[in-house]
Design a protein around this motif. Sequence first.
Motif, PDB file in Angstrom:
ATOM      1  N   GLY A  85      31.166 -12.550  34.647  1.00  0.00           N
ATOM      2  CA  GLY A  85      29.734 -12.695  34.712  1.00  0.00           C
ATOM      3  C   GLY A  85      29.184 -13.401  35.799  1.00  0.00           C
ATOM      4  O   GLY A  85      28.076 -13.513  35.756  1.00  0.00           O
ATOM      5  N   VAL A  86      29.904 -13.868  36.810  1.00  0.00           N
ATOM      6  CA  VAL A  86      29.275 -14.559  37.751  1.00  0.00           C
ATOM      7  C   VAL A  86      28.946 -13.754  39.007  1.00  0.00           C
ATOM      8  O   VAL A  86      29.890 -12.902  39.356  1.00  0.00           O
ATOM      9  CB  VAL A  86      30.230 -15.663  38.247  1.00  0.00           C
ATOM     10  N   VAL A 146      26.219 -12.506  33.981  1.00  0.00           N
ATOM     11  CA  VAL A 146      25.452 -11.225  34.205  1.00  0.00           C
ATOM     12  C   VAL A 146      26.441 -10.189  33.864  1.00  0.00           C
ATOM     13  O   VAL A 146      27.666 -10.439  33.677  1.00  0.00           O
ATOM     14  CB  VAL A 146      24.714 -10.693  35.614  1.00  0.00           C
ATOM     15  N   ALA A 147      26.074  -9.109  33.340  1.00  0.00           N
ATOM     16  CA  ALA A 147      26.978  -7.916  32.945  1.00  0.00           C
ATOM     17  C   ALA A 147      27.657  -7.178  34.434  1.00  0.00           C
ATOM     18  O   ALA A 147      27.057  -7.011  35.353  1.00  0.00           O
ATOM     19  CB  ALA A 147      26.229  -6.786  32.290  1.00  0.00           C
ATOM     20  N   PRO A 148      29.041  -7.285  34.237  1.00  0.00           N
ATOM     21  CA  PRO A 148      29.758  -6.960  35.474  1.00  0.00           C
ATOM     22  C   PRO A 148      29.278  -5.496  35.668  1.00  0.00           C
ATOM     23  O   PRO A 148      29.261  -4.550  34.437  1.00  0.00           O
ATOM     24  CB  PRO A 148      31.255  -7.097  34.974  1.00  0.00           C
ATOM     25  N   PRO A 149      29.444  -4.970  36.877  1.00  0.00           N
ATOM     26  CA  PRO A 149      29.373  -3.491  37.096  1.00  0.00           C
ATOM     27  C   PRO A 149      30.574  -2.709  36.733  1.00  0.00           C
ATOM     28  O   PRO A 149      31.516  -3.280  36.408  1.00  0.00           O
ATOM     29  CB  PRO A 149      29.241  -3.206  38.560  1.00  0.00           C
ATOM     30  N   ALA A 171      27.385  -7.616  41.268  1.00  0.00           N
ATOM     31  CA  ALA A 171      26.761  -7.984  39.731  1.00  0.00           C
ATOM     32  C   ALA A 171      25.583  -7.382  39.578  1.00  0.00           C
ATOM     33  O   ALA A 171      25.017  -6.725  40.651  1.00  0.00           O
ATOM     34  CB  ALA A 171      26.666  -9.603  39.434  1.00  0.00           C
ATOM     35  N   SER A 172      25.152  -6.930  38.298  1.00  0.00           N
ATOM     36  CA  SER A 172      23.959  -6.205  38.035  1.00  0.00           C
ATOM     37  C   SER A 172      23.210  -7.119  36.924  1.00  0.00           C
ATOM     38  O   SER A 172      22.681  -8.100  37.327  1.00  0.00           O
ATOM     39  CB  SER A 172      24.338  -5.023  37.561  1.00  0.00           C
ATOM     40  N   THR A 218      21.024  -9.248  34.225  1.00  0.00           N
ATOM     41  CA  THR A 218      21.204 -10.507  33.837  1.00  0.00           C
ATOM     42  C   THR A 218      21.395 -10.560  32.255  1.00  0.00           C
ATOM     43  O   THR A 218      20.803  -9.841  31.413  1.00  0.00           O
ATOM     44  CB  THR A 218      19.948 -11.524  34.137  1.00  0.00           C
ATOM     45  N   VAL A 219      22.166 -11.491  31.608  1.00  0.00           N
ATOM     46  CA  VAL A 219      22.636 -11.533  30.290  1.00  0.00           C
ATOM     47  C   VAL A 219      21.892 -12.796  29.954  1.00  0.00           C
ATOM     48  O   VAL A 219      21.696 -13.650  30.494  1.00  0.00           O
ATOM     49  CB  VAL A 219      23.900 -11.672  29.881  1.00  0.00           C
ATOM     50  N   PRO A 220      20.716 -12.720  28.761  1.00  0.00           N
ATOM     51  CA  PRO A 220      20.137 -13.845  28.019  1.00  0.00           C
ATOM     52  C   PRO A 220      21.311 -15.166  27.787  1.00  0.00           C
ATOM     53  O   PRO A 220      22.326 -14.794  27.548  1.00  0.00           O
ATOM     54  CB  PRO A 220      19.467 -13.353  26.838  1.00  0.00           C
ATOM     55  N   ARG A 221      20.749 -16.184  28.310  1.00  0.00           N
ATOM     56  CA  ARG A 221      21.742 -17.261  27.999  1.00  0.00           C
ATOM     57  C   ARG A 221      21.870 -17.408  26.433  1.00  0.00           C
ATOM     58  O   ARG A 221      21.198 -17.308  25.628  1.00  0.00           O
ATOM     59  CB  ARG A 221      20.957 -18.565  28.542  1.00  0.00           C
ATOM     60  N   GLY A 222      23.127 -17.924  26.303  1.00  0.00           N
ATOM     61  CA  GLY A 222      23.691 -18.090  24.825  1.00  0.00           C
ATOM     62  C   GLY A 222      24.315 -16.930  24.188  1.00  0.00           C
ATOM     63  O   GLY A 222      24.922 -17.037  23.139  1.00  0.00           O
ATOM     64  N   GLN A 223      24.134 -15.789  25.032  1.00  0.00           N
ATOM     65  CA  GLN A 223      24.904 -14.480  24.623  1.00  0.00           C
ATOM     66  C   GLN A 223      26.419 -14.294  25.317  1.00  0.00           C
ATOM     67  O   GLN A 223      26.105 -14.519  26.256  1.00  0.00           O
ATOM     68  CB  GLN A 223      23.952 -13.148  24.769  1.00  0.00           C
ATOM     69  N   ALA A 224      27.035 -13.517  24.496  1.00  0.00           N
ATOM     70  CA  ALA A 224      28.477 -13.270  25.144  1.00  0.00           C
ATOM     71  C   ALA A 224      28.277 -12.258  26.222  1.00  0.00           C
ATOM     72  O   ALA A 224      27.632 -11.367  26.132  1.00  0.00           O
ATOM     73  CB  ALA A 224      29.502 -12.947  24.004  1.00  0.00           C
ATOM     74  N   VAL A 225      29.095 -12.054  26.979  1.00  0.00           N
ATOM     75  CA  VAL A 225      29.057 -11.026  28.035  1.00  0.00           C
ATOM     76  C   VAL A 225      30.497 -10.315  27.396  1.00  0.00           C
ATOM     77  O   VAL A 225      31.358 -10.269  27.415  1.00  0.00           O
ATOM     78  CB  VAL A 225      29.847 -11.589  29.401  1.00  0.00           C
ATOM     79  N   SER A 226      29.870  -8.882  26.816  1.00  0.00           N
ATOM     80  CA  SER A 226      30.815  -8.071  26.197  1.00  0.00           C
ATOM     81  C   SER A 226      31.271  -7.017  27.196  1.00  0.00           C
ATOM     82  O   SER A 226      30.598  -6.724  28.074  1.00  0.00           O
ATOM     83  CB  SER A 226      30.244  -7.421  24.792  1.00  0.00           C
ATOM     84  N   ARG A 227      32.736  -6.667  26.725  1.00  0.00           N
ATOM     85  CA  ARG A 227      33.136  -5.507  27.688  1.00  0.00           C
ATOM     86  C   ARG A 227      34.193  -4.851  26.848  1.00  0.00           C
ATOM     87  O   ARG A 227      34.602  -5.483  25.887  1.00  0.00           O
ATOM     88  CB  ARG A 227      33.914  -6.036  29.066  1.00  0.00           C
ATOM     89  N   ALA A 228      34.541  -3.578  27.014  1.00  0.00           N
ATOM     90  CA  ALA A 228      35.461  -2.829  26.364  1.00  0.00           C
ATOM     91  C   ALA A 228      36.714  -3.643  26.170  1.00  0.00           C
ATOM     92  O   ALA A 228      37.328  -4.035  27.030  1.00  0.00           O
ATOM     93  CB  ALA A 228      35.645  -1.295  27.066  1.00  0.00           C
ATOM     94  N   GLY A 229      37.230  -4.132  24.724  1.00  0.00           N
ATOM     95  CA  GLY A 229      38.382  -4.739  24.659  1.00  0.00           C
ATOM     96  C   GLY A 229      38.375  -6.082  25.309  1.00  0.00           C
ATOM     97  O   GLY A 229      39.254  -6.705  25.424  1.00  0.00           O
TER      98      GLY A 229
END
Length: 462
Positions: A274-275, A396-399, A415-416, A418-429
């Motif tokens: 997410g960086v 941020v959410a990765p491409p 990167a693409s 932005t993810v709101p602060r305090g939320q996890a960056v989710s990805r499949a698996g």
Amino acid sequence: MAVRRPRNTPTFASLGLPDPLVSALAARGVTTPFPIQAATLPDALAGRDVLGRGRTGSGKTYAFGLPLLARLAAHPAPRRPGRPRALILAPTRELAAQIEASISPLAAALSLRTLTVFGGVSAGPQVAGLRAGVDVLIACPGRLLDHLQNGHANLGAVEVTVLDEADHMADLGFLPAVRKLLDQTPRRGQRLLFSATLDAGVDVLVRRYLTNPVTHSVDTAAAPISVPHHMLHIERQDRLAVLVELAAAPGRTLVFARTKRRARLLTRQLVEAGVPATELHGDLAQGARSRNLTAFAEGSATTLVATDIAARGIHVDDVALVVHADPPAEFKAYLHRSGRTARAGATGTVVTLMTGDQVDGVRHLARQAGIAPTTTRLRPGHPLLGEIAPGPRTLVAPPPAGEQKRATRRGGPHASATVPRGQAVSRAGGGGRHAATPTARRSSGAAEFSAGSRVGRSRRSR
């Protein structure tokens, strides 16, 4: 309102710089000389050969660029195809481009023309520029030798020759090419050599090509860098999580890796975590290198992962944090890498990540570099990380993987959204121990990552 200056502080005018250059500098907000400029300008303006010793970031570009431009402007001459009046040699493409960016506006104010010549790009535009005539040629040695051998350039009219980062030229093995080039410049011309250190190879150049030079030493590479230095003793499996926690803070972060492969790997891992990161190393085409450096300078990529190609001569404003993800092999590399932050009077912080087997070597390196770092053993989520790199962490959410590979080839940030602060960056698996999850808790003004989390190691790195 008049600007008050401390007593005995020199001005560019008091050092002898012509009024048109003083005005051109003022238009760019430059009014007070740096120490290396104040020390060398009077002798360089008087036509003396000068040996200037100062660490990277000390202001050497104007120290040699200003007297060079003043000399050419004082004695105008018609441009002749392929015959520059001044030559600046630089060890890397990025440094050559940055020198040109610094002096070309000043040259234009004096109706002087500049041209940059280096490899990795088409030679055609360079040949056309040489044919059209140029006053100041900024070049890397290899490509310039090609132009000379092909008859596109001739150094017989050079009045001023500059060697910038001469010690880095020696480190990269360029001295034979440099000697061939200098042998083709007139002996009566003025020569200015700037170097962070005076090693044996550089000393040979000084004795052979400079005539009774005046030596000025300011902030030599052996001097400590006056910024906080932190040595973080970590477990090997925590390296990426700690790096993400530092790089996700506000501001620009420059991360140094040991090899090109490591730079590629760390960049991909940071992006997946997410960086917004991009890379700079010798495997990239020049166009990609330029785009990635621009992305970092303009802020679309907040982290640049680089090999030692970025340790010398690369200037990006306001680099808040330099991280040695891989400790360098020797202290000079440490000092040059660390010199990418706290430039031009700004502030910054330097961090070295070291595992248990690296502790003795890093301590020895610190002693050689003349620094007294703060050494801390820690895990991800330690409060010190929020003090070193303060502020809320943003991921941020990765491409998608395919888009990321294409971005790597063409250059630019990976990167693409932005993810709101305090939320996890989710990805499949990507749940559980591979999720980059900042907690809502704040400490020392910074969002902290949970101490037990591990960040985004890719399959290849496991």
